[in-house]
Write a protein that holds these residues in place. Structure first.
Motif, short mmCIF file in Angstrom:
data_model
loop_
_atom_site.label_atom_id
_atom_site.label_comp_id
_atom_site.label_asym_id
_atom_site.label_seq_id
_atom_site.Cartn_x
_atom_site.Cartn_y
_atom_site.Cartn_z
N LYS A 74 -36.20 -38.46 10.29
CA LYS A 74 -35.06 -38.82 9.45
C LYS A 74 -35.43 -39.77 8.32
O LYS A 74 -34.90 -39.66 7.21
N LEU A 89 -33.39 -29.14 21.70
CA LEU A 89 -32.08 -28.71 21.23
C LEU A 89 -31.77 -27.30 21.70
O LEU A 89 -30.64 -27.00 22.11
N THR A 104 -23.15 -28.31 12.28
CA THR A 104 -23.72 -29.66 12.42
C THR A 104 -22.81 -30.70 11.79
O THR A 104 -21.98 -30.39 10.93
N VAL A 120 -30.61 -32.70 10.98
CA VAL A 120 -30.03 -31.95 12.11
C VAL A 120 -30.08 -30.45 11.85
O VAL A 120 -30.43 -29.66 12.72
N ASP A 131 -26.82 -22.90 10.95
CA ASP A 131 -25.73 -23.84 10.75
C ASP A 131 -24.67 -23.19 9.87
O ASP A 131 -24.95 -22.81 8.74
N ASP A 174 -25.32 -32.67 16.67
CA ASP A 174 -25.78 -33.87 15.96
C ASP A 174 -27.13 -34.26 16.54
O ASP A 174 -27.56 -33.71 17.56
N ASP A 175 -27.81 -35.22 15.89
CA ASP A 175 -29.12 -35.63 16.39
C ASP A 175 -29.00 -36.59 17.57
O ASP A 175 -29.60 -36.38 18.62
N THR A 202 -26.27 -32.69 21.45
CA THR A 202 -27.14 -33.52 20.62
C THR A 202 -28.57 -33.46 21.14
O THR A 202 -28.80 -33.15 22.31
#
Length: 221
Positions: A74, A89, A104, A120, A131, A174-175, A202
């Motif tokens: 990130k 994930l 996301t 994400v 996504d 989400d992360d 997540t």
């Protein structure tokens, strides 16, 4: 794809050719993620109830190598690390309804300008999913870091709006989940747009220190 992302990726690749790569999890040389840290990324799913109508399933604890790898992806632009996080994930997405749309939590414009990519969404794509970008920001909340649970909920309250999803189940990704405020707000917007059901997943969850409510359940896999 964002031109800035392409330029940044090209520069990073050029530097990688000349400079040794260090493991994002422990700093060992010559690997994006060393074997020891890859073992730390083996999923250990946990399910938590954030509200009576929302559960979140997280693949890993946000600590040690996992936390360092997520932060490097990130904040340091190390986009290849998305591949290392993708299996975790993918594991928690296995139970998604086959007809569900996957979306996301959106990045702020400032974060997207700074990074040039959506972390994400990148992990989700490496995990083999698309996504649908159902959520968008109606307003930009403050940075959530340093806020307690109530302050986080006030900060993101009303921040999201969703596209029409009438009668369709949705999986919100989400992360990292901390208090769950962002996921609760995203779920609210999706239900308001007509989602039949909403569940959250997540990559990681922060250790509980009074932040997340509800009981947790370790999931056997």
């Amino acid at each position: 794809m964002d031109v800035r992302f392409l330029v940044t990726a090209s520069l990073r690749d050029a530097l990688t050719f000349w400079l040794p790569v260090a493991c994002a999890g422990c700093g060992a040389l010559d690997a994006e993620v060393c074997e020891g840290c890859r073992r730390a990324l083996v999923p250990r799913p946990v399910r938590r109830v954030l509200a009576p109508d929302l559960t979140v399933t997280s693949a890993l604890p946000f600590a040690g190598p996992t936390a360092r790898v997520v932060r490097a992806l990130k904040e340091e632009g190390r986009t290849p690390l998305a591949r290392a996080l993708a299996p975790a994930l993918r594991e928690v997405l296995r139970g998604a309804p086959p007809d569900a749309l996957i979306t996301t939590v959106p990045s702020t414009r400032a974060a997207l300008r700074r990074r040039g990519y959506r972390p994400v969404e990148l992990i989700l794509r490496r995990a083999g999913y698309r996504d649908r970008r159902l959520l968008r920001l109606r307003r930009t909340p403050l940075d959530q870091r340093g806020l307690d649970r109530d302050a986080r909920r006030r900060n993101v309250g009303g921040a999201f709006v969703a596209g029409p999803v009438a009668g369709i189940p949705v999986v919100l990704v989400d992360d990292v989940v901390t208090t769950g405020a962002t996921l609760l707000e995203g779920a609210r917007a999706l239900r308001e747009a007509g989602a039949a059901t909403v569940v959250a997943v997540t990559v990681a969850h922060t250790p509980r220190h009074g932040g997340l409510g509800g009981e947790s359940e370790v999931i056997d896999t």
